[in-house]
Design a protein around this motif. Structure first.
Motif, PDB file in Angstrom:
ATOM      1  N   TRP A 194      32.712  43.726  38.960  1.00 15.36           N
ATOM      2  CA  TRP A 194      33.994  44.618  38.492  1.00 15.36           C
ATOM      3  C   TRP A 194      33.490  45.539  37.330  1.00 15.36           C
ATOM      4  CZ3 TRP A 194      35.892  44.964  33.571  1.00 15.36           C
ATOM      5  CH2 TRP A 194      37.226  45.840  33.464  1.00 15.36           C
TER       6      TRP A 194
ATOM      7  N   ILE B  69      32.737  39.116  38.134  1.00 14.74           N
ATOM      8  CA  ILE B  69      33.105  39.697  36.837  1.00 14.74           C
ATOM      9  C   ILE B  69      32.100  40.699  36.419  1.00 14.74           C
ATOM     10  CG2 ILE B  69      33.288  39.349  34.439  1.00 14.74           C
ATOM     11  CD1 ILE B  69      35.526  38.115  35.877  1.00 14.74           C
TER      12      ILE B  69
ATOM     13  N   HIS C 284      43.181  43.226  40.667  1.00 17.73           N
ATOM     14  CA  HIS C 284      42.448  41.954  41.012  1.00 17.73           C
ATOM     15  C   HIS C 284      43.260  40.908  40.497  1.00 17.73           C
ATOM     16  CE1 HIS C 284      39.032  44.800  42.044  1.00 17.73           C
ATOM     17  NE2 HIS C 284      39.493  45.434  41.204  1.00 17.73           N
ATOM     18  N   ALA C 285      44.064  39.955  41.306  1.00 15.50           N
ATOM     19  CA  ALA C 285      44.949  38.915  40.662  1.00 15.50           C
ATOM     20  C   ALA C 285      45.577  38.144  41.798  1.00 15.50           C
ATOM     21  CB  ALA C 285      46.084  39.629  40.134  1.00 15.50           C
TER      22      ALA C 285
ATOM     23  N   SER D 139      35.497  37.952  28.441  1.00 15.01           N
ATOM     24  CA  SER D 139      35.157  37.118  29.457  1.00 15.01           C
ATOM     25  C   SER D 139      35.477  35.575  29.190  1.00 15.01           C
ATOM     26  CB  SER D 139      33.560  37.126  29.540  1.00 15.01           C
ATOM     27  OG  SER D 139      32.874  36.850  28.344  1.00 15.01           O
TER      28      SER D 139
ATOM     29  N   TRP E 103      41.651  43.233  35.944  1.00 15.75           N
ATOM     30  CA  TRP E 103      41.379  42.226  36.713  1.00 15.75           C
ATOM     31  C   TRP E 103      42.022  40.993  36.022  1.00 15.75           C
ATOM     32  CZ3 TRP E 103      38.707  37.511  36.738  1.00 15.75           C
ATOM     33  CH2 TRP E 103      38.185  37.212  37.535  1.00 15.75           C
ATOM     34  N   GLY E 104      42.414  40.108  36.821  1.00 14.52           N
ATOM     35  CA  GLY E 104      43.057  38.974  36.135  1.00 14.52           C
ATOM     36  C   GLY E 104      44.387  39.508  35.265  1.00 14.52           C
TER      37      GLY E 104
ATOM     38  N   CYS F 201      39.877  37.241  31.130  1.00 10.07           N
ATOM     39  CA  CYS F 201      39.627  36.263  31.946  1.00 10.07           C
ATOM     40  C   CYS F 201      39.358  34.912  30.920  1.00 10.07           C
ATOM     41  CB  CYS F 201      38.103  36.274  32.782  1.00 10.07           C
ATOM     42  SG  CYS F 201      37.623  34.870  33.649  1.00 10.07           S
ATOM     43  N   GLN F 202      40.169  33.790  31.184  1.00 13.34           N
ATOM     44  CA  GLN F 202      39.903  32.422  30.413  1.00 13.34           C
ATOM     45  C   GLN F 202      40.495  32.774  28.860  1.00 13.34           C
ATOM     46  OE1 GLN F 202      36.029  30.901  30.681  1.00 13.34           O
ATOM     47  NE2 GLN F 202      36.479  30.281  32.854  1.00 13.34           N
TER      48      GLN F 202
ATOM     49  N   LEU G 276      32.055  33.665  29.685  1.00 12.41           N
ATOM     50  CA  LEU G 276      31.306  33.235  30.971  1.00 12.41           C
ATOM     51  C   LEU G 276      29.981  33.488  30.936  1.00 12.41           C
ATOM     52  CD1 LEU G 276      33.642  34.950  33.469  1.00 12.41           C
ATOM     53  CD2 LEU G 276      33.508  32.382  32.984  1.00 12.41           C
TER      54      LEU G 276
ATOM     55  N   CYS H 288      39.664  43.822  31.852  1.00  6.75           N
ATOM     56  CA  CYS H 288      39.442  42.401  32.426  1.00  6.75           C
ATOM     57  C   CYS H 288      39.546  41.273  31.639  1.00  6.75           C
ATOM     58  CB  CYS H 288      37.920  42.329  33.062  1.00  6.75           C
ATOM     59  SG  CYS H 288      37.366  40.509  33.782  1.00  6.75           S
TER      60      CYS H 288
END
Length: 299
Positions: free
Chosen positions: A258, A255, A148-149, A68, A130-131, A109-110, A71, A107
């Motif tokens: 998902w 997030i 998911h992108a 994450s 995801w991402g 993210c960042q 997040l 997933c």
């Protein structure tokens, strides 16, 4: 007298009863695996029961991986413990076969691009992403069913190539691209995706081409506009509002949504399916009001 018929001392019988499973092995395995699926947080504890149980459930500990990047809103949730930057090295130090055979939902993210690509490379059987990387060669060979992108960066500076193997197995596609061309010519290639049934965009500007996409993609079961904010529903054409496959969704926690979908199968896609089913059954209908410009409002 056969050895198996010789009565064991009480202590020996008790020890054997503690060690040997009382249930058929197949049934015991089913119980532990189902428990791990229902409550992923229990996996570390289940692994302490016996070596055989560890063998059965360890891979399920890594079925869903969420990085994450810190997040907000994820800590403390009773979901599969998400990963953070500190655990990245530990994850990559696991047996390559364990990651290869275990990770199905990922997933990212960042995270720095090099870390993202390293993890994707270590998990070649991911089906739900995801991402992720911004380079096509990093994810192009994954057997993805859900993606998911943002698509434009993957193919830039060329147009999106919807014939690419990346899309060949997809059933669910959520497109993050914003402030890009919303001309139908840029997205009509979606019609060639052989298994696509669920499609979503995150930008209201794409509503302009939604009716065309629905005509080009008759196999679509859901076409969703997914927005992260509360507010007045978007204005749409009457043609679009009348198509039961169109759904406007508000999903403030992308997030988390998902994550729950990866763990339980319940996410905004399933909520959209329920909405479509009720529309088709005549149990629910968009309420339409024309404003002065002739556009239609969905209250």
């Amino acid at each position: 007298m056969p050895d198996s018929d010789i009565p064991l001392p009480f202590a020996a019988r008790t020890q054997r009863e503690r060690v040997e499973p009382r249930l058929p092995l197949e049934l015991e395995q089913t119980i532990f695996v189902l428990t791990a699926y229902v409550d992923p947080l229990s996996v570390p504890i289940l692994m302490l029961v016996a070596w055989r149980v560890k063998d059965w459930v360890e891979r399920l500990q890594y079925r869903v991986i969420l990085f994450s990047g810190g997040l907000a809103g994820l800590d403390g949730e009773r979901m599969y413990p998400h990963e953070d930057d500190d655990s990245f090295s530990r994850l990559l130090s696991l047996s390559p076969s364990l990651l290869r055979d275990s990770v199905r939902h990922l997933c990212l993210c960042q995270l720095p691009h090099h870390d993202v690509e390293a993890l994707v490379t270590a998990c070649p059987n991911v089906e739900d992403l995801w991402g992720g990387p911004e380079r096509l060669d990093a994810i192009g060979a994954l057997p993805l069913k859900r993606l998911h992108a943002s698509l434009v960066p993957l193919f830039f500076p060329k147009p999106i190539e919807f014939q690419h193997p990346l899309f060949s197995r997809l059933t669910h596609l959520e497109i993050f691209d914003r402030q890009v061309s919303v001309e139908l010519a840029s997205w009509s290639g979606l019609a060639v995706l052989p298994h696509l049934t669920h499609l979503a965009f995150n930008d209201e500007d794409f509503l302009y081409i939604f009716p065309d996409i629905l005509r080009l993609c008759p196999s679509l079961k859901v076409l969703a506009l997914v927005l992260a904010y509360h507010g007045h529903p978007p204005r749409v054409s009457e043609e679009l509002a009348r198509d039961p496959r169109f759904v406007w969704m508000m999903c403030a926690q992308f997030i988390q949504d998902w994550h729950m979908g990866a763990l339980s199968g319940a996410d905004y896609w399933t909520r959209a399916e329920d909405f479509v089913a009720r529309r088709r059954a005549g149990l629910l209908e968009y309420a339409l009001e024309k404003d002065e410009s002739g556009q239609l409002d969905i209250p």
